[in-house]
Design an enzyme around this catalytic site. Structure first.
Site, PDB file in Angstrom:
ATOM      1  N   CYS A 186      23.943   4.034 -25.991  1.00 12.15           N
ATOM      2  CA  CYS A 186      24.728   5.328 -26.065  1.00 12.15           C
ATOM      3  C   CYS A 186      26.123   5.133 -26.791  1.00 12.15           C
ATOM      4  CB  CYS A 186      25.122   5.716 -24.503  1.00 12.15           C
ATOM      5  SG  CYS A 186      25.523   7.288 -24.225  1.00 12.15           S
ATOM      6  N   HIS A 240      20.192   4.923 -21.000  1.00 14.94           N
ATOM      7  CA  HIS A 240      20.643   3.904 -20.311  1.00 14.94           C
ATOM      8  C   HIS A 240      19.848   3.005 -19.758  1.00 14.94           C
ATOM      9  CE1 HIS A 240      25.095   5.330 -21.315  1.00 14.94           C
ATOM     10  NE2 HIS A 240      24.548   6.446 -21.443  1.00 14.94           N
ATOM     11  N   GLU A 286      21.024  -0.006 -18.620  1.00 17.76           N
ATOM     12  CA  GLU A 286      21.633  -0.704 -17.409  1.00 17.76           C
ATOM     13  C   GLU A 286      21.708   0.176 -16.370  1.00 17.76           C
ATOM     14  OE1 GLU A 286      22.669   1.414 -19.688  1.00 17.76           O
ATOM     15  OE2 GLU A 286      24.678   2.014 -19.493  1.00 17.76           O
TER      16      GLU A 286
END
Lengths: 79, 224
Positions: B84, B194, B196
């Site tokens: 990002c 994302h 994560e």
């Protein structure tokens, strides 16, 4: 020396901010406005204006997506 | 494997990135003002709004002391992942081609997206199951991938386009549905969604973990 750097999205690249502004105008009764592009104006004091080109392409604008224009102003303080 | 996650003023996803990288090895935070990368094997440039995203997303973070070390690390072949805002920083730093522009839908958008793994044989996707889409959340205001046409052609021809959005999910208007690209050498990769945030079944998908497992394979494989 006082200077201005005008930064704008390159031609042909969609500018969503410009589109939003353009679409808001008819609601306020303003007609006949098209091709609105929103850029950035950076004003600064600089001792050596020959650095402006490098400053603009290194940081103030991303030359991949933006064009910039340098304008040198008088030494008179900004109003 | 030891992963270093950068922390800028305005970062907000560095702790999730640390937790995710921690599932495949050791993970430490690296402060933006430090040049010492603490002998990490891989670097993650996390999501957020580094330096307030003033001027352009990623424009100022790129000049931070830690980024000087990251540029050197990447030049030596070190594994670097940008997520990002981290993707935006890597593009601004010239480590990845292209730029990220404000979303075509003019909104900050948060939604789960499905990603096609275009290149399954990279240091960042080798652990992805063949032919399967990755379901990962995306949340950003400036994620419209842009590069000029000749660059896009070259990226596709050279296998540098790693991930694509499903066409109907390309809310940000990225050219050619590009969600993630790598550099020519293959050791630097950036993506807008994302991974994560998708490493625990609690949050709906563990597909993001594949990215971290792939990096682990790349680092440990290089040691053998």
């Amino acid at each position: 020396m006082r200077a201005r750097v005008l930064v704008r999205p390159k031609r042909g690249i969609l500018d969503p901010q410009g589109v939003a502004v353009e679409r808001a105008l008819p609601a306020l009764g303003f007609k006949g406005v098209s091709d609105v592009r929103v850029g950035r104006l950076v004003e600064l004091e600089i001792e050596d204006p020959s650095q402006l080109e490098a400053i603009s392409s290194a940081l103030l604008a991303n030359p991949l997506i933006e064009d910039f224009e340098i304008e040198l102003l008088d030494d008179a303080p900004a109003a | 494997m030891k992963t270093g996650i950068l922390r800028f003023p305005g970062s907000c996803d560095e702790v999730d990135a640390q937790l995710a990288a921690g599932l495949v090895g050791e993970a430490v935070l690296l402060w933006h003002g430090d040049r010492d990368l603490q002998d990490v094997d891989a670097v993650i440039v996390p999501g957020g709004f580094s330096y307030g995203d003033y001027l352009r997303a990623g424009a100022i973070a790129r000049f931070s002391p830690v980024m000087e070390s990251v540029v050197e690390f990447a030049g030596d072949g070190g594994i670097v992942l940008g997520i990002c805002n981290g993707f935006q920083v890597l593009c601004e730093a010239g480590l990845l081609p292209g730029a990220l522009l404000p979303n075509a839908n003019r909104r900050f958008t948060f939604r789960q997206v499905e990603l096609e793994v275009v290149e399954p044989d990279t240091a960042f996707t080798s652990a992805c199951p063949a032919g399967e889409m990755l379901s990962i959340p995306a949340k950003h205001g400036s994620g419209r991938y842009y590069a000029d046409e000749p660059t896009l052609d070259r990226l596709e021809a050279d296998g540098q386009v790693v991930l694509r959005y499903r066409p109907e999910q390309n809310f940000n208007g990225s050219l050619r549905e590009i969600a993630g690209v790598r550099n020519a050498a293959g050791n630097v990769f950036g993506l807008m969604p994302h991974p994560e945030h998708a490493v625990d079944a609690l949050t709906g998908s563990t597909d993001g973990l594949r990215i971290f497992e792939s990096m682990h394979e790349a680092v440990e494989g290089a040691r053998v």
